[in-house]
Design a protein around this motif. Structure first.
Motif, PDB file in Angstrom:
ATOM      1  N   CYS A  52       0.838  -1.163   0.240  1.00  0.00           N
ATOM      2  CA  CYS A  52      -0.159   0.048   0.046  1.00  0.00           C
ATOM      3  C   CYS A  52       0.796   1.307  -0.082  1.00  0.00           C
ATOM      4  CB  CYS A  52      -0.997  -0.026   1.247  1.00  0.00           C
ATOM      5  SG  CYS A  52      -0.028   0.022   2.778  1.00  0.00           S
ATOM      6  N   PRO A  53       0.339   2.234  -0.623  1.00  0.00           N
ATOM      7  CA  PRO A  53       1.147   3.509  -0.556  1.00  0.00           C
ATOM      8  C   PRO A  53       1.126   4.228   0.733  1.00  0.00           C
ATOM      9  CG  PRO A  53      -0.853   3.908  -1.917  1.00  0.00           C
ATOM     10  CD  PRO A  53      -0.809   2.523  -1.631  1.00  0.00           C
ATOM     11  N   VAL A  54       2.247   4.661   1.068  1.00  0.00           N
ATOM     12  CA  VAL A  54       2.332   5.321   2.537  1.00  0.00           C
ATOM     13  C   VAL A  54       3.128   6.669   2.452  1.00  0.00           C
ATOM     14  CG1 VAL A  54       2.272   3.193   3.891  1.00  0.00           C
ATOM     15  CG2 VAL A  54       4.151   3.923   3.151  1.00  0.00           C
ATOM     16  N   GLY A  55       2.972   7.382   3.391  1.00  0.00           N
ATOM     17  CA  GLY A  55       3.776   8.578   3.634  1.00  0.00           C
ATOM     18  C   GLY A  55       4.069   8.940   5.047  1.00  0.00           C
ATOM     19  N   ILE A  56       4.973   9.890   5.386  1.00  0.00           N
ATOM     20  CA  ILE A  56       5.129  10.418   6.566  1.00  0.00           C
ATOM     21  C   ILE A  56       4.810  11.768   6.665  1.00  0.00           C
ATOM     22  CG2 ILE A  56       6.952  10.789   8.446  1.00  0.00           C
ATOM     23  CD1 ILE A  56       8.329   8.603   7.493  1.00  0.00           C
ATOM     24  N   PHE A  57       3.852  12.175   7.399  1.00  0.00           N
ATOM     25  CA  PHE A  57       3.234  13.583   7.556  1.00  0.00           C
ATOM     26  C   PHE A  57       2.798  14.196   6.251  1.00  0.00           C
ATOM     27  CE2 PHE A  57       5.669  13.596  11.582  1.00  0.00           C
ATOM     28  CZ  PHE A  57       4.675  13.682  12.509  1.00  0.00           C
ATOM     29  N   GLY A  58       2.250  13.675   5.445  1.00  0.00           N
ATOM     30  CA  GLY A  58       1.820  13.833   4.150  1.00  0.00           C
ATOM     31  C   GLY A  58       2.869  13.630   2.866  1.00  0.00           C
TER      32      GLY A  58
END
Length: 106
Positions: A52-58
């Motif tokens: 799954c696509p993820v990010g850190i603080f946007g």
């Protein structure tokens, strides 16, 4: 010397509910390691935590398998877009233009 665990957050918003989990992970853990350790998959079994696509603080991450976490990071799991935002804006503008033309002709 063993480093103390770090505190991070994992968040996911489904269409009908959202969950924010506070998790302690080992220092040096990657984003994918933290996702597995968080237990978020128990709340949302439909999630493919390995891809799954993820990010850190946007900020979207290109490689969550190697991204090492820092204390206080918030991992965000992203849902796939149902509609292209550019296409939605284009359709909305076309609809507004049509409404203006109709109101001007009356």
């Amino acid at each position: 010397m063993v480093k103390p665990p770090i505190g991070i957050e994992v968040v996911y918003a489904a269409v009908d509910r959202q969950v924010l989990l506070s998790v302690d992970v080992a220092s040096g853990s990657t984003v994918r390691d933290a996702l597995r350790a968080s237990g978020i998959g128990q709340h949302f079994p439909e999630l493919d935590l390995e891809h799954c696509p993820v990010g850190i603080f946007g900020k979207v991450l290109s490689n969550a398998e190697t991204q090492v976490l820092a204390a206080g990071d918030r991992i965000e799991i992203y849902r796939p877009l149902l509609a292209d935002p550019k296409e939605v804006r284009r359709l909305r503008a076309a609809k507004a233009a049509l409404a203006r033309i109709k109101s001007d002709s009356q």
